[in-house]
Design a protein around this motif. Structure first.
Motif, mmCIF file in Angstrom:
data_model
loop_
_atom_site.group_PDB
_atom_site.id
_atom_site.type_symbol
_atom_site.label_atom_id
_atom_site.label_comp_id
_atom_site.label_asym_id
_atom_site.label_seq_id
_atom_site.Cartn_x
_atom_site.Cartn_y
_atom_site.Cartn_z
ATOM 1 N N GLY A 61 0.740 -1.244 -0.081
ATOM 2 C CA GLY A 61 -0.061 0.015 -0.043
ATOM 3 C C GLY A 61 0.840 1.279 -0.029
ATOM 4 N N SER A 62 0.436 2.380 0.727
ATOM 5 C CA SER A 62 1.064 3.663 0.813
ATOM 6 C C SER A 62 0.923 4.341 2.009
ATOM 7 C CB SER A 62 0.652 4.517 -0.214
ATOM 8 O OG SER A 62 -0.689 4.789 -0.445
ATOM 9 N N TRP A 63 1.884 4.826 2.703
ATOM 10 C CA TRP A 63 1.901 5.264 4.006
ATOM 11 C C TRP A 63 0.882 6.248 4.263
ATOM 12 C CZ3 TRP A 63 3.403 10.350 5.693
ATOM 13 C CH2 TRP A 63 4.102 11.088 4.662
ATOM 14 N N LEU A 64 0.481 7.076 3.200
ATOM 15 C CA LEU A 64 -0.783 7.984 3.075
ATOM 16 C C LEU A 64 -1.471 7.758 2.138
ATOM 17 C CD1 LEU A 64 0.893 11.943 3.733
ATOM 18 C CD2 LEU A 64 -0.461 10.385 5.454
ATOM 19 N N PRO A 65 -2.901 7.524 2.348
ATOM 20 C CA PRO A 65 -3.872 7.129 1.133
ATOM 21 C C PRO A 65 -3.800 8.086 0.308
ATOM 22 C CG PRO A 65 -5.087 8.174 3.011
ATOM 23 C CD PRO A 65 -3.649 8.169 3.444
ATOM 24 N N GLN A 66 -3.757 7.314 -1.099
ATOM 25 C CA GLN A 66 -3.692 8.077 -2.488
ATOM 26 C C GLN A 66 -5.285 8.511 -2.747
ATOM 27 O OE1 GLN A 66 -1.368 4.941 -3.574
ATOM 28 N NE2 GLN A 66 0.030 6.371 -4.766
ATOM 29 N N PRO A 67 -5.735 9.539 -3.457
ATOM 30 C CA PRO A 67 -7.048 9.815 -4.088
ATOM 31 C C PRO A 67 -7.528 8.813 -4.951
ATOM 32 C CG PRO A 67 -5.999 11.823 -3.888
ATOM 33 C CD PRO A 67 -4.852 10.591 -3.689
ATOM 34 N N ALA A 68 -8.836 8.519 -5.187
ATOM 35 C CA ALA A 68 -9.239 7.299 -5.956
ATOM 36 C C ALA A 68 -9.231 7.783 -7.413
ATOM 37 C CB ALA A 68 -10.633 7.166 -5.402
ATOM 38 N N ASP A 69 -8.923 9.131 -7.748
ATOM 39 C CA ASP A 69 -9.060 9.469 -9.150
ATOM 40 C C ASP A 69 -7.620 9.780 -9.880
ATOM 41 O OD1 ASP A 69 -8.497 11.747 -7.560
ATOM 42 O OD2 ASP A 69 -10.003 13.023 -8.872
ATOM 43 N N TRP A 70 -6.540 9.268 -8.980
ATOM 44 C CA TRP A 70 -5.138 9.623 -9.399
ATOM 45 C C TRP A 70 -4.670 8.638 -10.479
ATOM 46 C CZ3 TRP A 70 -1.112 11.666 -5.415
ATOM 47 C CH2 TRP A 70 -1.456 12.761 -4.927
#
Length: 549
Positions: free
Chosen positions: A441-450
């Motif tokens: 995953g990633s340590w901060l959530p990424q936006p769903a539209d990226w």
């Protein structure tokens, strides 16, 4: 705790020796925020191996050098800017061998490597601070005020919010201009000078090409540590001299470091540089950091904080160039970094305005810094939930009842508690998070539209922001009139900037509507389609164009 290479090797050299040619005067340098760039091991945090694997992307982008944020051993109370061991790589990011491999790979690709140095403070886990007696010899300790020393020694505030002092179990107080886990070093002590000179030599021996000096305007505090007399002191950074920032004494430290860098470069036939992260109230005071016997570059934060208005932009460009030319240095332009709201969001005009601002910056005389992800047009992520945030300023700062900073995230300084929004890991490929950032995953959530903003989605699309950056950097490298050199303003309608570089004219329409101008010449590159007629051209609103003249 200091690590050693498993297989020592000679320090790699940059491809082609050009010591004395001033490679840094017009270099385009790309900032890699290591924990958010690329993850090689699936733990959700970017690391040195991940960054090394992605170096060909940066070579293809067209930059000249890479600046790596701290990867040293650290408890990570402030994203690695709280260093416990300056000669060791934190296991979160890899090993010293990984650092050596990255530097070697970068040099093989023709990229130089700049690393962060953090001299204003250490981690409270640093061996010096862990020894109570040694700590009082090398950090800023003072007795408290009040009948029993129960009050802080003065009224200074932490940049992250709250008091800048913490009381110890011995009853005295130590200074921390940032988080309590980041005690300020006492630069009046010769042992501090000697240690940092040794740290610089350690990384130079490993092959780095320069240092970005964190809080270069700190280290020296006004004699007597006088009160300021009012609160909200962080808002004054960059607008006036404070007793803990931009004191004249810091320049002696930078002169000593410049002597060290020059001597090392002379002995090793390469040119290594120092870059000041310095907030100063005027362009003239900022220029003091880049006098011939001090550091080579200083980030132009006045340009970064200027609103998208033609008159304001022209004013800060003029004052910046006048000040740096007076000391024989180039101006160093920057629009985004890991401490400020991304300029796609900050300038208030979305992607069109951000693209125009970038093309303006890359046409100006001097050097430029790019922050990872701006070449993808990434916006600031403003809706991160409180439970995932890690910026210490978010938790120490003045919060509203909804858990959001009372003054929003519009500030450019980044010290309003919202720095996590510009640190969300990059999207590389795919339609779903983590978008190729790593196998986990990633340590901060990424936006769903990226997904639409990923490197893979934009590569090869001539209308994409990624290809705009690639085209601009290729032209900047190819055209001798761009980079360092002369610049002349040209007449232009209200709201439009026009300036001439040798063989090139740059036009910037800061207005929201189309503006007609006489046809300058042949269009080289633009951030938006330009309608060209018989002897005239119509500049779209919030656009920038380069013309061959």
């Amino acid at each position: 705790m200091t690590q050693e290479l498993t297989s020592p090797s000679p320090a790699p050299q940059a491809a082609g020796s050009d010591r004395g040619q001033g490679w840094w005067r017009d270099a385009v340098i790309y900032q890699v925020y290591v924990r958010s760039f690329a993850d090689s091991d699936g733990d959700g945090v970017g690391d040195l191996r991940g960054a090394r694997d992605r170096l060909p992307y940066l070579k293809d982008l067209g930059v000249d050098a890479v600046w790596l944020t701290p990867f040293y051993a650290s408890p990570q109370a402030d994203g690695g800017y709280d260093v416990a061991d300056y000669r060791a790589v934190d296991p979160l990011f890899g090993s010293l061998q990984d650092a050596d491999d990255l530097i070697g790979t970068a040099h093989a690709l023709g990229l130089r490597v700049i690393v962060d140095i953090v001299p204003n403070h250490t981690s409270d886990r640093h061996p010096w601070f862990q020894d109570p007696d040694l700590a009082r010899q090398r950090y800023v300790f003072r007795p408290g005020k009040g009948e029993h020393g129960e009050l802080p020694p003065n009224d200074w505030e932490s940049v992250f919010g709250g008091p800048a002092w913490t009381r110890t179990d011995r009853g005295d107080w130590y200074l921390h201009l940032f988080a309590p886990e980041q005690p300020d070093l006492d630069w009046e002590r010769p042992e501090v000078h000697e240690e940092f000179a040794a740290i610089l030599r350690f990384w130079l021996d490993l092959g780095v090409d320069g240092f970005r000096v964190d809080v270069a305007h700190g280290m020296v505090k006004a004699a007597g540590l006088p009160d300021i007399g009012h609160g909200e002191q962080a808002r004054l950074i960059g607008s006036q001299i404070l007793p803990f920032f931009d004191q004249d004494g810091v320049h002696a430290i930078h002169r000593a470091w410049r002597r060290l860098l020059d001597a090392y470069g002379e002995a090793n036939d390469k040119e290594v540089i120092g870059v000041a992260e310095a907030w100063a109230p005027t362009a003239e005071r900022l220029a003091l950091y880049v006098r011939p016997d001090e550091l080579h570059q200083a980030f132009n934060f006045q340009f970064l904080t200027t609103p998208w208005e033609a008159e304001a932009l022209r004013g800060v460009i003029d004052s910046s160039l006048t000040a740096t030319v007076a000391v024989g240095a180039p101006t160093t332009w920057v629009l985004s970094n890991h401490d400020v709201v991304r300029h796609t969001t900050r300038l208030g005009g979305g992607l069109d305005r951000a693209r125009a601002a970038t093309l303006l910056m890359l046409a100006l005389p001097g050097s430029a810094y790019l922050y990872q992800g701006e070449e993808l047009g990434l916006p600031e992520v403003t809706d991160l939930p409180a439970e995932v945030r890690q910026d210490p300023a978010f938790f120490r700062g003045r919060l509203g009842g909804d858990g959001q900073a009372a003054d929003g995230c519009s500030g450019a300084s980044g010290q309003d508690g919202f720095r996590d929004g510009c640190r969300v890991p990059l999207p590389w490929s795919g339609e779903l998070p983590p978008y190729g950032f790593g196998p986990g995953g990633s340590w901060l959530p990424q936006p769903a539209d990226w997904g639409r903003l990923s490197v893979a989605a934009q590569a090869g699309d001539p209308s994409s922001t990624l290809e705009l950056y690639r085209d601009a950097l290729e032209l900047r490298r190819r055209l001798p009139g761009l980079g360092d050199g002369e610049m002349t303003w040209q007449p232009a309608p209200e709201g439009v900037l026009a300036f001439r570089r040798p063989g090139v004219l740059c036009t910037v329409n800061t207005r929201g509507q189309d503006t007609e101008i006489p046809l300058p010449g042949e269009l080289l590159l633009g951030t938006a389609p330009v309608a060209v007629g018989d002897g005239s051209a119509v500049l779209p609103g919030d656009s920038c164009s380069w013309w061959a003249i």
